[in-house]
Design an enzyme around this catalytic site. Sequence first.
Site, PDB file in Angstrom:
ATOM      1  N   ARG A  65       0.830  -1.222   0.000  1.00  0.00           N
ATOM      2  CA  ARG A  65       0.000   0.000   0.000  1.00  0.00           C
ATOM      3  C   ARG A  65       0.861   1.268   0.000  1.00  0.00           C
ATOM      4  NH1 ARG A  65      -2.359  -3.662  -1.064  1.00  0.00           N
ATOM      5  NH2 ARG A  65      -4.282  -4.519  -0.220  1.00  0.00           N
ATOM      6  N   SER A 112     -10.975  -1.116   3.318  1.00  0.00           N
ATOM      7  CA  SER A 112     -10.164  -1.302   4.534  1.00  0.00           C
ATOM      8  C   SER A 112      -9.713   0.057   5.052  1.00  0.00           C
ATOM      9  CB  SER A 112      -8.911  -2.123   4.222  1.00  0.00           C
ATOM     10  OG  SER A 112      -9.287  -3.364   3.680  1.00  0.00           O
ATOM     11  N   GLU A 154      -5.077   3.258   6.333  1.00  0.00           N
ATOM     12  CA  GLU A 154      -4.830   3.136   4.890  1.00  0.00           C
ATOM     13  C   GLU A 154      -5.489   4.309   4.152  1.00  0.00           C
ATOM     14  OE1 GLU A 154      -5.593  -0.777   3.074  1.00  0.00           O
ATOM     15  OE2 GLU A 154      -6.440   0.270   1.358  1.00  0.00           O
TER      16      GLU A 154
HETATM   17  C1  LIG Z   1     -15.654  -1.034  -0.935  1.00  0.00           C
HETATM   18  C2  LIG Z   1     -14.191  -0.717  -1.127  1.00  0.00           C
HETATM   19  C3  LIG Z   1     -13.287  -1.752  -1.302  1.00  0.00           C
HETATM   20  C4  LIG Z   1     -11.927  -1.493  -1.503  1.00  0.00           C
HETATM   21  N1  LIG Z   1     -11.083  -2.536  -1.684  1.00  0.00           N
HETATM   22  C5  LIG Z   1      -9.766  -2.306  -1.900  1.00  0.00           C
HETATM   23  C6  LIG Z   1      -8.869  -3.401  -2.129  1.00  0.00           C
HETATM   24  O1  LIG Z   1      -9.257  -4.565  -2.153  1.00  0.00           O
HETATM   25  N2  LIG Z   1      -7.557  -3.117  -2.322  1.00  0.00           N
HETATM   26  C7  LIG Z   1      -7.089  -1.828  -2.336  1.00  0.00           C
HETATM   27  O2  LIG Z   1      -5.880  -1.650  -2.534  1.00  0.00           O
HETATM   28  N3  LIG Z   1      -7.918  -0.778  -2.142  1.00  0.00           N
HETATM   29  C8  LIG Z   1      -9.232  -0.983  -1.929  1.00  0.00           C
HETATM   30  N4  LIG Z   1     -10.086   0.071  -1.717  1.00  0.00           N
HETATM   31  C9  LIG Z   1      -9.543   1.440  -1.713  1.00  0.00           C
HETATM   32  C10 LIG Z   1      -9.658   2.167  -3.070  1.00  0.00           C
HETATM   33  O3  LIG Z   1     -10.561   1.509  -3.910  1.00  0.00           O
HETATM   34  C11 LIG Z   1      -8.298   2.250  -3.778  1.00  0.00           C
HETATM   35  O4  LIG Z   1      -7.353   2.890  -2.946  1.00  0.00           O
HETATM   36  C12 LIG Z   1      -8.382   3.010  -5.091  1.00  0.00           C
HETATM   37  O5  LIG Z   1      -7.178   2.913  -5.801  1.00  0.00           O
HETATM   38  C13 LIG Z   1      -8.730   4.474  -4.885  1.00  0.00           C
HETATM   39  O6  LIG Z   1      -8.999   5.020  -6.155  1.00  0.00           O
HETATM   40  P1  LIG Z   1      -9.698   6.410  -6.299  1.00  0.00           P
HETATM   41  O7  LIG Z   1      -9.668   6.779  -7.733  1.00  0.00           O
HETATM   42  O8  LIG Z   1     -11.026   6.380  -5.650  1.00  0.00           O
HETATM   43  O9  LIG Z   1      -8.692   7.331  -5.475  1.00  0.00           O
HETATM   44  P2  LIG Z   1      -9.051   8.576  -4.537  1.00  0.00           P
HETATM   45  O10 LIG Z   1      -9.714   8.109  -3.289  1.00  0.00           O
HETATM   46  O11 LIG Z   1      -9.753   9.620  -5.314  1.00  0.00           O
HETATM   47  O12 LIG Z   1      -7.583   9.077  -4.175  1.00  0.00           O
HETATM   48  C14 LIG Z   1      -6.739   8.257  -3.402  1.00  0.00           C
HETATM   49  C15 LIG Z   1      -5.355   8.925  -3.294  1.00  0.00           C
HETATM   50  O13 LIG Z   1      -4.742   8.954  -4.579  1.00  0.00           O
HETATM   51  C16 LIG Z   1      -4.491  10.288  -5.023  1.00  0.00           C
HETATM   52  N5  LIG Z   1      -4.825  10.306  -6.455  1.00  0.00           N
HETATM   53  C17 LIG Z   1      -5.967   9.852  -7.036  1.00  0.00           C
HETATM   54  N6  LIG Z   1      -5.867   9.939  -8.379  1.00  0.00           N
HETATM   55  C18 LIG Z   1      -4.657  10.463  -8.658  1.00  0.00           C
HETATM   56  C19 LIG Z   1      -3.975  10.814  -9.843  1.00  0.00           C
HETATM   57  N7  LIG Z   1      -4.507  10.626 -11.059  1.00  0.00           N
HETATM   58  N8  LIG Z   1      -2.729  11.344  -9.738  1.00  0.00           N
HETATM   59  C20 LIG Z   1      -2.156  11.553  -8.536  1.00  0.00           C
HETATM   60  N9  LIG Z   1      -2.768  11.256  -7.357  1.00  0.00           N
HETATM   61  C21 LIG Z   1      -3.987  10.718  -7.426  1.00  0.00           C
HETATM   62  C22 LIG Z   1      -5.392  11.162  -4.160  1.00  0.00           C
HETATM   63  O14 LIG Z   1      -4.856  12.451  -4.004  1.00  0.00           O
HETATM   64  C23 LIG Z   1      -5.419  10.399  -2.847  1.00  0.00           C
HETATM   65  O15 LIG Z   1      -4.270  10.676  -2.100  1.00  0.00           O
HETATM   66  C24 LIG Z   1     -11.465  -0.159  -1.527  1.00  0.00           C
HETATM   67  C25 LIG Z   1     -12.382   0.890  -1.379  1.00  0.00           C
HETATM   68  C26 LIG Z   1     -13.730   0.621  -1.191  1.00  0.00           C
HETATM   69  C27 LIG Z   1     -14.699   1.757  -1.060  1.00  0.00           C
END
Ligand SMILES: Cc1cc2nc3c(=O)[nH]c(=O)nc-3n(C[C@H](O)[C@H](O)[C@H](O)COP(=O)(O)OP(=O)(O)OC[C@H]3O[C@@H](n4cnc5c(N)ncnc54)[C@H](O)[C@@H]3O)c2cc1C
Length: 338
Positions: A164, A238, A334
Site C-alpha cells: 500500500r 479497509s 490506509e
Molecule cells: C468497498 C471498497 C473496497 C476497496 N477494496 C480495496 C482493495 O481490495 N484493495 C485496495 O488496494 N484498495 C481498496 N479500496 C480502496 C480504493 O478503492 C483504492 O485505494 C483506489 O485505488 C482508490 O482510487 P480512487 O480513484 O477512488 O482514489 P481517490 O480516493 O480519489 O484518491 C486516493 C489517493 O490517490 C491520489 N490520487 C488519485 N488519483 C490520482 C492521480 N490521477 N494522480 C495523482 N494522485 C492521485 C489522491 O490524491 C489520494 O491521495 C477499496 C475501497 C472501497 C470503497
Amino acid sequence: MLQIQQNISLKPYNSFGIDVRASFFAEIYSEADLIELFHNEVVKSQKLLVIGGGSNVLFTKDYDGLVVKMSIQGIEAKTDGENVKVTAGAGVVWNDLVNYCVAHQFAGVENLSLIPGTVGASPIQNIGAYGVELKDVFESCTAFEIKTGQIKTFTYADCNFGYRESIFKAELKGQFIITSVTFALKTAGEVNTSYGAIETELQKRGILKPGIADVSAAVSHIRVSKLPDPSTIGNAGSFFKNPIIEKHEFANVVARHPDVVHYPTADDKIKLAAGWLIEQCGWKGKIAGNTGTWKNQALVLVNHGGATGTEVFNFSEQIIDSVKSTFGVTLEREVNIL
Ligand SMILES: Cc1cc2nc3c(=O)[nH]c(=O)nc-3n(C[C@H](O)[C@H](O)[C@H](O)COP(=O)(O)OP(=O)(O)OC[C@H]3O[C@@H](n4cnc5c(N)ncnc54)[C@H](O)[C@@H]3O)c2cc1C
C-alpha cells in the site's frame, strides 16, 4: 472546455459520502485541460487535491483549495505474441479496465476485480487484493509535474512500490498528477488461484480449470458478499493497513495471544491481520452514532448516514487505542485523511 466551479459539495465525489465543500473544483478530461488549469491565475495559488473516485479518502473538513477530479478516458492495447501492453487514462474506472481485460482474455488484473476507484489512483497505494498487487502488472505511468507543467514517465523501478505504498505517497507526494498507466499483461497467462477463498469459490462452482473470467467472477462474488457497497453504505474499504512487525515484536504478541492470525512476509517480517485484531477487541459490527464497523468485516468503517468525517476519524482513534492496549500493536490508517 475546462470549467472551474466554486464552492461545490464533495458528497458525490467521495465513497464515504461525507458532505464537505471545496472552494474550487475542476474536472480534467485531457492533458491539455491540466496545462490550461495550471495557467489559470486564480487557481494557481490554491492548495491542491487530486482525486479519482474518492474511494480512499476521508474528508474531515471543507477543502479550502482546488480539488481536481481526474476523468481522462481511453483504453488502448498493443499485443506482441504472448505479451500485451494495455494503456488506460487516469480517469478510467478501475473495474472497467478489469472488465476490458477479461473480455479480451488479457491475464493479470482479474484478481483485482471490483476494487472501486480509478486507474490513475491504482499506483498511488499499489492497490492489492486476493494475492495480486498493482506492482505485479505495472509497466509504467505518465504524470504531469505540477511545478514544471511537464509530462514525465515513471517506470516500475522509479515507483518504489511496497505494501500500500509508492513514491507518490512518499518523496513525491503532491508533486505529480498521474495521467495514464500502462500494464504488462499476458495473452495466454496462467491464472493465480493461490488465495484460499478463490479456490474455495471455484470449487463451489465446480470449476476445475478456471480461466480469467472465472477468477474475475469468483473474486467479484466474494467481494460483494463481504464488503458494503459504497452506493448504499458509505465506506472506503479497509480503513487500516495490516500491520507488519519485526519478529521480536511478534514474539511478544504471540506469547500473550497464541491464536493471533499472522503471515510471514518476503522480507522476514510478520504481517498481522488488522481485521482480526479489531474483531478480537470487540469492534466488529459496532455502531457508534452515525458511524461504526461493517457487520461482516471489522476492518471497514462505515457511514450509516449523515456521519461527519470527524466522527469517523474519532471512532478510528478509539479502535487504534483499543488494539494498542490489547495487542501492543499500532494500527496505521490506509485511508487518506483530509
Ligand atoms: C468497498 C471498497 C473496497 C476497496 N477494496 C480495496 C482493495 O481490495 N484493495 C485496495 O488496494 N484498495 C481498496 N479500496 C480502496 C480504493 O478503492 C483504492 O485505494 C483506489 O485505488 C482508490 O482510487 P480512487 O480513484 O477512488 O482514489 P481517490 O480516493 O480519489 O484518491 C486516493 C489517493 O490517490 C491520489 N490520487 C488519485 N488519483 C490520482 C492521480 N490521477 N494522480 C495523482 N494522485 C492521485 C489522491 O490524491 C489520494 O491521495 C477499496 C475501497 C472501497 C470503497
